[in-house]
Motif scaffolding. Structure first.
Motif, PDB file in Angstrom:
ATOM      1  N   TRP A   1       0.874  -1.175   0.000  1.00 60.34           N
ATOM      2  CA  TRP A   1       0.000   0.000   0.000  1.00 60.34           C
ATOM      3  C   TRP A   1       0.909   1.222   0.000  1.00 60.34           C
ATOM      4  O   TRP A   1       1.680   1.422   0.933  1.00 60.34           O
ATOM      5  N   PHE A   2       0.852   2.014  -1.064  1.00 58.39           N
ATOM      6  CA  PHE A   2       1.731   3.165  -1.231  1.00 58.39           C
ATOM      7  C   PHE A   2       0.965   4.461  -1.001  1.00 58.39           C
ATOM      8  O   PHE A   2      -0.179   4.607  -1.425  1.00 58.39           O
ATOM      9  N   GLY A   3       1.660   5.413  -0.361  1.00 58.71           N
ATOM     10  CA  GLY A   3       1.179   6.782  -0.284  1.00 58.71           C
ATOM     11  C   GLY A   3       1.813   7.602  -1.391  1.00 58.71           C
ATOM     12  O   GLY A   3       2.647   7.104  -2.165  1.00 58.71           O
ATOM     13  N   TYR A   4       1.467   8.884  -1.444  1.00 58.88           N
ATOM     14  CA  TYR A   4       1.984   9.731  -2.518  1.00 58.88           C
ATOM     15  C   TYR A   4       3.509   9.841  -2.465  1.00 58.88           C
ATOM     16  O   TYR A   4       4.158   9.974  -3.496  1.00 58.88           O
ATOM     17  N   GLY A   5       4.091   9.737  -1.282  1.00 57.76           N
ATOM     18  CA  GLY A   5       5.538   9.800  -1.136  1.00 57.76           C
ATOM     19  C   GLY A   5       6.269   8.648  -1.820  1.00 57.76           C
ATOM     20  O   GLY A   5       7.476   8.719  -2.041  1.00 57.76           O
TER      21      GLY A   5
END
Length: 135
Positions: A108-112
């Motif tokens: 699960w990736f965030g914008y960073g």
């Protein structure tokens, strides 16, 4: 010459949860991608998405809940021909989201984490971030 014929296309699944988005990485690759894949001859977007998510993550997409998030295209030059097209959908699902043999890992990736995904996926990251869905 309107829409380019023969442009490679992918039907992709965009699952956002708590400001993060589901991505997968195939064996032997360093870059992460949205789950999904190319259409088989005669398949609809819904059929493609259902088959690919079953193959990659052993989950069943509820195609009745599919919502088009956007279609994203990459070009070598700003005004050049489309090189690749990704048609993105959200959809409810049932199942475990367990990576299959062709998938090395899911995360699960965030914008960073934007730099860890493919060029076309970055366009989706930007759109999700702009709409406040990806933090």
């Amino acid at each position: 010459m309107g829409k380019s014929e023969g442009v490679p296309e992918k039907v992709a699944w965009v699952v956002v949860r708590d400001g993060r988005v589901l991505v997968t990485r195939s064996r032997g690759l360093d870059v992460f991608y949205f789950p999904g894949g190319k259409r088989e001859p005669g398949e609809s977007d819904a059929e493609t998405l259902a088959r690919e998510i079953d193959e990659e993550l052993r989950s069943r997409v509820d195609t009745a809940t599919m919502v088009h998030v956007g279609t994203f295209e990459t070009r070598r030059d700003d005004d050049g021909p489309t090189e690749f097209r990704m048609i993105c959908y959200t959809a409810e699902y049932t199942g475990p989201l367990i990576a299959s043999s062709e998938i090395e890992e899911s995360d699960w990736f965030g914008y960073g984490d934007r730099e860890r995904v493919s060029a076309v996926d970055r366009m989706v990251f930007d759109a999700l971030h702009a709409s406040g869905r990806l933090t």
